[in-house]
Write a protein that holds these residues in place. Structure first.
Motif, PDB file in Angstrom:
ATOM      1  N   GLU A 162       0.829  -1.202   0.000  1.00 53.68           N
ATOM      2  CA  GLU A 162       0.000   0.000   0.000  1.00 53.68           C
ATOM      3  C   GLU A 162       0.869   1.260   0.000  1.00 53.68           C
ATOM      4  N   ALA A 163       0.649   2.135  -1.007  1.00 49.33           N
ATOM      5  CA  ALA A 163       1.389   3.392  -1.099  1.00 49.33           C
ATOM      6  C   ALA A 163       0.592   4.575  -0.572  1.00 49.33           C
ATOM      7  N   LEU A 192       4.595   7.980  -3.556  1.00 45.67           N
ATOM      8  CA  LEU A 192       4.305   7.657  -2.160  1.00 45.67           C
ATOM      9  C   LEU A 192       3.271   8.630  -1.620  1.00 45.67           C
ATOM     10  N   GLY A 193       2.289   8.107  -0.900  1.00 46.90           N
ATOM     11  CA  GLY A 193       1.228   8.936  -0.363  1.00 46.90           C
ATOM     12  C   GLY A 193       1.534   9.480   1.016  1.00 46.90           C
ATOM     13  N   ARG A 194       0.489   9.994   1.646  1.00 46.24           N
ATOM     14  CA  ARG A 194       0.616  10.659   2.942  1.00 46.24           C
ATOM     15  C   ARG A 194      -0.142   9.888   4.015  1.00 46.24           C
ATOM     16  N   PHE A 195       0.166  10.240   5.239  1.00 48.04           N
ATOM     17  CA  PHE A 195      -0.519   9.639   6.367  1.00 48.04           C
ATOM     18  C   PHE A 195      -1.743  10.483   6.737  1.00 48.04           C
ATOM     19  N   GLU A 196      -2.785   9.811   7.202  1.00 49.44           N
ATOM     20  CA  GLU A 196      -3.999  10.449   7.695  1.00 49.44           C
ATOM     21  C   GLU A 196      -4.718  11.264   6.622  1.00 49.44           C
ATOM     22  N   MET A 197      -4.643  10.786   5.397  1.00 49.66           N
ATOM     23  CA  MET A 197      -5.407  11.403   4.323  1.00 49.66           C
ATOM     24  C   MET A 197      -6.779  10.747   4.222  1.00 49.66           C
ATOM     25  N   ILE A 199     -10.110   8.795   2.991  1.00 55.03           N
ATOM     26  CA  ILE A 199     -10.548   7.616   2.229  1.00 55.03           C
ATOM     27  C   ILE A 199      -9.550   6.467   2.278  1.00 55.03           C
ATOM     28  N   LEU A 200      -8.287   6.714   1.900  1.00 56.03           N
ATOM     29  CA  LEU A 200      -7.346   5.613   1.716  1.00 56.03           C
ATOM     30  C   LEU A 200      -6.590   5.244   2.989  1.00 56.03           C
ATOM     31  N   ARG A 201      -6.111   4.011   3.001  1.00 54.84           N
ATOM     32  CA  ARG A 201      -5.237   3.563   4.074  1.00 54.84           C
ATOM     33  C   ARG A 201      -3.887   4.271   3.978  1.00 54.84           C
ATOM     34  N   ASP A 202      -3.192   4.359   5.104  1.00 53.01           N
ATOM     35  CA  ASP A 202      -1.864   4.975   5.136  1.00 53.01           C
ATOM     36  C   ASP A 202      -0.862   4.125   4.355  1.00 53.01           C
ATOM     37  N   PRO A 203       0.236   4.750   3.883  1.00 52.39           N
ATOM     38  CA  PRO A 203       1.306   3.958   3.267  1.00 52.39           C
ATOM     39  C   PRO A 203       1.859   2.932   4.259  1.00 52.39           C
TER      40      PRO A 203
END
Length: 468
Positions: A162-163, A192-197, A199-203
């Motif tokens: 998960e990214a 790479l994504g961000r934390f606590e965004m 809808i999506l799960r965290d990286p």
């Protein structure tokens, strides 16, 4: 000469057109195959070039569906590529609609140029690829589950992690067999994504230990605003614009950003922060992408799942109208009532957003809200720079509207996110390669990795090769 090597092409010292080759004893595969976005002349040249004949590629590992990572796949297939394309299930579903949409844009752009701009047949251009090419590409996609290793070429396995960037996005962890000497471990972040965004799960964090790292660096030189503040700031802007009798125009990527904005607006209405008003998502692609989001609720984080259960929908049932019909879209331009219009494309280079900008930037009551990164030389970048005049459909328009920039919506990791993800593995890296960045961004990422203990950091130029 070692058994494995990397060769960098797209997104080397720039932020679009990702394509990185992995040479193995069994053949060459590519990580991503993205469309370069920028000046027309540069884009046409880069997008028609491949670093080797496509029919020689033995596979493709796709990190996610954004067009700057996937958008050249139909052109690759048109030129003879006929190998497996590995991606998560959500990415496969998104690409089925996004590549078809991209083909439509390619064909319409060529038609417009040939009919309206070219002085004669000698200046006519051909689309990079067609809808038939996009449909042909779909048969090569192979959906893979998160966390489950699969062989992508003889002696090499990959695992999608998960990214947290967009629905279906993945970091790709590869283990390359060296016949008894232990595998070479290569980690490619994709975006790479961000934390606590929303809808999506965290990286995934910590990331697995690796010998080599390929990482993006789009926002390595800055800190984003807290994502939880974006709902309040967006709500305030909408209320102020509504009080002035204006419209709020939001250029947004059809995948990810549109859904995040809608999710926040629905939350704001449910919490009483925003009085209901007309909200339109004017984009056939955004509408289809939202249906894919609904299909893949397994990708949601706990908050989104709870909101879904309490409200019955997280994408605006009862509050948001999704528009696909052209005539309905045109009627928005003649409406005088305050409203919110979310439309694509995200960088304002094509699509219905151009019509909404053309009809609204000259009115000081209106507000354009920028919620994403705008690459150099795009119309979106010129809006961010608050140019006095901007050119839309070949004609200059005075930009009298208000412009607000909310970079807290960014789905890319910032400096703090990168430090958090890379601190546990940096000291064990033999080398790191920094891509998908321009200007000061690669240097900032190099500093992050060096401070964390990686002593060998490269910022490859297009065509650079490195042995593993």
């Amino acid at each position: 000469m070692t058994d494995f090597s990397l060769e960098f092409h797209g997104a080397a010292q720039t932020v679009t057109g990702s394509m990185h080759l992995l040479h193995t004893p069994a053949g060459t595969v590519t990580m991503d195959c993205g469309l370069f976005q920028g000046r027309r002349v540069d884009a046409a040249k880069r997008n028609r070039h491949f670093p080797l004949p496509p029919d020689q590629l033995k596979g493709l590992l796709l990190s996610h569906a954004h067009i700057d990572h996937s958008g050249k796949i139909p052109a690759l297939v048109h030129k003879g590529f006929a190998a497996d394309i590995h991606a998560t299930g959500a990415t496969c579903d998104l690409c089925s609609i996004m590549l078809a949409d991209s083909a439509h844009i390619q064909q319409e752009d060529a038609r417009f140029w040939n009919e309206k701009r070219a002085s004669g047949p000698k200046e006519h251009i051909k689309p990079l690829y067609t809808l038939e090419d996009a449909q042909a590409a779909s048969k090569f996609f192979r959906p893979q589950a998160y966390g489950r290793p699969f062989e992508f070429i003889n002696g090499c396995t990959a695992t999608f992690l998960e990214a947290g960037h967009i629905l279906g996005s993945a970091c790709i962890f590869m283990e390359l067999d060296r016949s008894g000497d232990g595998p070479v471990r290569l980690l490619y972040t994709g975006d790479l994504g961000r934390f606590e965004m929303p809808i999506l799960r965290d990286p995934v964090c910590p990331l697995p230990k690796a010998d080599y790292l390929i990482t993006e660096c789009t926002y390595a030189n800055r800190r984003h605003h807290n994502p939880t503040d974006m709902k309040q700031r967006l709500t305030r802007i909408i209320n102020e614009t509504r009080s002035a009798g204006g419209k709020v125009i939001i250029p947004a990527f059809s995948v990810g950003r549109t859904q995040n904005v809608v999710y926040y607006l629905c939350q704001a209405i449910a919490e009483g922060l925003l009085e209901p008003l007309p909200i339109f998502v004017d984009s056939p692609l955004s509408t289809r992408a939202t249906e894919v989001f609904k299909k893949h609720a397994e990708c949601y984080d706990a908050e989104a799942r709870e909101f879904w259960h309490s409200e019955g929908d997280i994408f605006g049932r009862g509050h948001v109208k999704y528009i696909t019909d052209v005539e309905d879209s045109k009627r928005l331009n003649s409406s005088a009532e305050p409203c919110v219009i979310i439309s694509a494309s995200g960088m304002c280079e094509a699509g219905r957003i151009l019509h909404h900008l053309k009809n609204n930037v000259t009115d000081e009551r209106n507000t354009v809200v920028i919620v994403g990164f705008m690459a150099a030389y795009t119309l979106g970048r010129r809006i961010v720079e608050r140019r006095e005049e901007i050119k839309i459909f070949g004609r200059l328009s005075r930009m009298l509207c208000r412009v607000e920039i909310l970079n807290g919506f960014s789905a890319h990791a910032d400096a703090a996110d990168f430090r958090r993800c890379f601190a546990p593995l940096a000291k064990g890296l033999k080398a790191a390669f920094v891509v998908h960045g321009e200007g000061a961004q690669p240097a900032a990422m190099k500093e992050i990795l060096t401070d964390a203990g990686c002593e060998n950091v490269h910022v490859p130029a297009p065509g650079d090769k490195f042995e593993l």
